[in-house]
Design an enzyme around this catalytic site. Structure first.
Site, short mmCIF file in Angstrom:
data_model
loop_
_atom_site.label_atom_id
_atom_site.label_comp_id
_atom_site.label_asym_id
_atom_site.label_seq_id
_atom_site.Cartn_x
_atom_site.Cartn_y
_atom_site.Cartn_z
N HIS A 413 44.40 -14.20 16.36
CA HIS A 413 44.70 -14.83 17.64
C HIS A 413 44.86 -16.33 17.52
O HIS A 413 45.30 -17.00 18.47
CB HIS A 413 43.59 -14.50 18.66
N ASP A 417 49.61 -15.98 20.59
CA ASP A 417 48.93 -15.34 21.73
C ASP A 417 49.42 -13.91 21.88
O ASP A 417 50.25 -13.42 21.11
CB ASP A 417 49.15 -16.14 23.01
#
Length: 442
Positions: A413, A417
């Protein structure tokens, strides 16, 4: 005058710092040639025959079979020189499966002779003046018995199976070509030995076998240890997330059938999935990257070195297809087949097991539908593919039975995104459902 040179376990590269001695290929007193393999070692990456860069007579060797040695530890000492070996004392400088061998030291040293006593598996040397060699070639070792010399074995895995069960390969007659010992030969010998043991002495179970309610302990070393370390590091360093989607793979399977019916080399399903991955990474390059934690930077790669998970008898390995983005389906099929066979026989080199930028994990071969893959550190993402099975599916407004597959993407992450990860996975699913979509990027 002969001089004694010490050959140390060479730098194995790729971050490897130690190796386990599997089998010695020479004995003290043997004459060795330049680049002759002297010991077989197993690293966390592969099984490797280590060649000696010197020619001469082996005067000592260090470490027992089954023991681990760090890089730089002595392996053997060799008495070299015109009188000792009839050749040059210079190191070969050749390459050992991608590793460099060092040159011979320039200085001369006194001959070291190993005494019978040993400490910690190493011979205790004592320095004595080097005796002048006879003008003729030195006396050869005792004549080799029929049981001496290398044993022809089809793969290191077979040799390891015999060693772990205390079986002497020299007592076997191989059923392969030219007496080659196959795995079936070893397994047959082990079954015969077990049957003989039961008949001769129905004694209690061996100590090594766990009793009911007991426990066994298996050291985390070699390939299993390396995998454990990498998975633990991935979980501790990478904030990962997973998304998944079901896709109708009916058209992809039909396209593959049509390709293979047209003649030429057969195209594997894994190769088609790899081609889809490289096309998706071209659209979403954020996932073809890694995080440099010290510099606090995301490093994006301009090439795709595609790793793929392969289960072997030595554990899980991830061979890497170099420049997968520049290969077509035929080239990918051939390279997957080559690397898979090397993985099966335990002959993958460290270079073939490192440097990946993205991993494809086809766990559907194990008969499972879905999974949440652990990222292959230090990469940023892994695509998982489940089994393709017939399922009810709404196709063109009607319920039909279609070939359905679950795709899952685990991603770091920090590099992107959820929108980017979702876009990548959706594009992969679209290509699986409509292979013609790939034509836009070819």
């Amino acid at each position: 005058m002969a001089q004694v040179l010490e050959f140390k376990l060479p730098d194995l590269g790729e971050g490897l710092t130690e190796a386990e001695i599997v089998r010695w290929l020479v004995n003290v007193g043997d004459v060795v040639a330049v680049d002759q393999p002297v010991v077989e070692v197993e690293t966390a990456k592969a099984m490797v025959d280590v060649p000696c860069p010197y020619a001469g007579v082996v005067t000592a060797r260090f470490g027992e079979e089954g023991s681990e040695l760090p890089v730089g530890a002595p392996l053997i000492t060799v008495a070299v020189g015109a009188d000792a070996s009839g050749g040059s004392s210079e190191g070969s400088g050749n390459v050992l499966v991608g590793y460099g061998t060092s040159e011979a030291p320039a200085r001369r040293r006194r001959v070291r002779q190993a005494q019978p006593a040993a400490r910690n598996g190493r011979a205790e040397p004592r320095e004595v003046p080097a005796a002048p060699a006879a003008p003729e070639t030195p006396a050869a070792p005792e004549p080799a018995r029929p049981s001496d010399g290398p044993v022809p074995v089809i793969s290191p895995l077979v040799r390891r199976l015999a060693r772990e069960n205390g079986l002497d390969l020299r007592e076997l007659t191989g059923s392969g070509p030219d007496g080659l010992i196959l795995r079936a030969d070893v397994e047959y010998a082990l079954r015969a030995a077990a049957a003989q043991h039961r008949t001769a002495a129905p004694a209690p179970a061996p100590v090594a076998r766990p009793v009911v309610g007991g426990e066994t302990r298996t050291p985390l070393k070699g390939v299993r240890g390396a995998v454990a370390d990498k998975l633990s590091r991935s979980r501790s360093e990478i904030p990962d997330a997973t998304c998944w989607v079901d896709a109708d793979a009916t058209e992809l399977m039909r396209a593959r059938t049509a390709m293979n019916a047209a003649g030429g080399p057969k195209i594997s399903l894994l190769a088609l999935l790899a081609r889809i991955c490289t096309a998706a990474l071209a659209r979403f390059p954020e996932l073809n990257s890694t995080v440099d934690q010290e510099a606090r930077e995301v490093v994006r790669f301009g090439h795709v070195h595609l790793g793929f998970a392969a289960q072997t008898e030595r554990g899980l390995v991830v061979p890497v297809v170099r420049d997968a983005h520049a290969r077509d389906a035929e080239s990918l099929t051939a390279e997957f087949a080559r690397l898979t066979e090397s993985a099966r026989t335990g002959t993958l080199t460290p270079a073939e097991l490192t440097g990946g930028t993205f991993t494809l994990n086809n766990y559907g071969v194990f008969g499972v539908d879905g999974s949440t893959p652990i990222i292959n550190h230090p990469e940023a993402a892994m695509l998982g593919v489940g089994r393709i099975i017939p399922k009810p599916w709404v196709h063109e407004g009607e319920l039909a039975v279609r070939q359905v597959v679950q795709l899952s993407l685990t991603f770091d992450h920090r590099v992107c995104d959820g929108g980017t990860a979702g876009g990548f996975l959706r594009y992969v699913a679209d290509c699986v459902e409509q292979p013609a979509v790939l034509l836009r990027t070819l």
